[in-house]
Design a protein around this motif. Sequence first.
Motif, PDB file in Angstrom:
ATOM      1  N   PRO A   4       0.953  -1.301   0.040  1.00  0.00           N
ATOM      2  CA  PRO A   4       0.098  -0.099   0.142  1.00  0.00           C
ATOM      3  C   PRO A   4       0.846   1.166   0.005  1.00  0.00           C
ATOM      4  N   ALA A   5       2.011   1.290   0.341  1.00  0.00           N
ATOM      5  CA  ALA A   5       2.867   2.455   0.479  1.00  0.00           C
ATOM      6  C   ALA A   5       3.486   2.770  -0.835  1.00  0.00           C
ATOM      7  N   ASN A   6       3.473   1.677  -1.775  1.00  0.00           N
ATOM      8  CA  ASN A   6       4.118   1.939  -2.872  1.00  0.00           C
ATOM      9  C   ASN A   6       3.316   2.602  -4.138  1.00  0.00           C
ATOM     10  N   PRO A   7       4.113   3.341  -4.845  1.00  0.00           N
ATOM     11  CA  PRO A   7       3.276   4.179  -6.009  1.00  0.00           C
ATOM     12  C   PRO A   7       2.656   3.472  -7.000  1.00  0.00           C
ATOM     13  N   ASP A   8       3.080   2.150  -7.180  1.00  0.00           N
ATOM     14  CA  ASP A   8       2.465   1.092  -8.136  1.00  0.00           C
ATOM     15  C   ASP A   8       1.509  -0.007  -7.309  1.00  0.00           C
TER      16      ASP A   8
END
Length: 419
Positions: A131-135
């Motif tokens: 959930p913290a990743n841009p993708d």
Amino acid sequence: MKTFKYTVLIGLICLTITSVANAQTGKKQKIKTATTGAEDRLYWANLLYKMASPVILNLANSTLKQQMPVEVPPGQKTDFFKKVTYLEAVGRTMAGVAPWLALPDDETKEGQLRKKLRTALLKGIANAVDPANPDYLNFRTESQPIVDAAYMAQAFLRAPKALWEPLDAVTKARIAEEFKTLRTRTGAYNNWLLFAGINEAFLMSIGEQADPARLEIAKKKILEWYQGDGWYSDGPSLSIDYYNSYVIHPMLVDFFKVLSDKKRIQPEMYNTAVKRMVRYSEFSERIIAPDGSYPAMGRSVTYRTAAFQALAQVALMEKLPSEISPAQVRSGLTAVMHRMYDQCDNFDKAGWLVLGFCGAQPGIADGYTSTGSLYMATLGFLPLGLPADNVFWTDPAADWTAKKAWSGQPFKKDYHVEY
């Protein structure tokens, strides 16, 4: 049943007439001489890498949403598609490359490409559920993620040792959780039932509790929609298109394999599904015209070489009928790829697939199609999962059925089957 048979007969007559016509694109037609299996394999590998690498490498670098264009049909707005198109690209690409990436490492040029993609994809899968990743990909809203999670599930089932087992425990738990959230939505009353079913089968395969209702509905309804002679209707109504190859046969066989392994169905049910896919693959091989073209018919023709997924999977499983040699399937599919990807400009300047069939033809895209949808095309490359020393790749080039028929050679007569 008679109506269905007559409809299919008329459709296949039309296919033959259409296939034999030499499609004109304004470009000079190139005449391909016979190549070796090794040359064919390198061509396939380079082409699949070209197609899949923008998706996989950008996902690994957390730049997929930043770099991937979102092309949509004329008149459509991109807002909705941005919610679903990235998972479409990832799930569909994964399903196509999975058998290839499952092969062991080697020091060949192909082996280096394969290792690079597999290493990147494992990193990308972790990014996709973080959930913290841009993708971070959307599994949780809209109905479309049910479809593309199913292709991701199919990839894990096709290559568990390469794509599932190496993942860390946190990523595995996140994937399972994302799949469970799909239960809050439903989709169309057709091949979509298989998507829900295989998502649950995947969860069961990794030790999670599956939803028995979704398993049972998918199993029963698809079997009820079998029309005979290797053809399923897509829901209650018959459609003459490529959905038997895009979805129904390959996904049903993979779905039933899990159910059979888990003792949820009798092995004979799985075996029958395989036999039906083998029968359907005979039609797929026959529609490859002597020049490598094939009919642009039905829904979703922008999926391009996914039209041959069923034939490709039968070849991968080494289940081709005795009258159809692996070499003729390789030669026929290679001709399709040369015709589709050498003579049609299907990629943009950055290497992404464009809406169309032979080149940029956005007007033929269906209303549900966007850039991510197009990566179904990778599903035609499944035989790359056969090692380079398999007869599929080592036997000399051979003419496929239409090429035999239209050059005066003997070829197998075709008759209805009862299973």
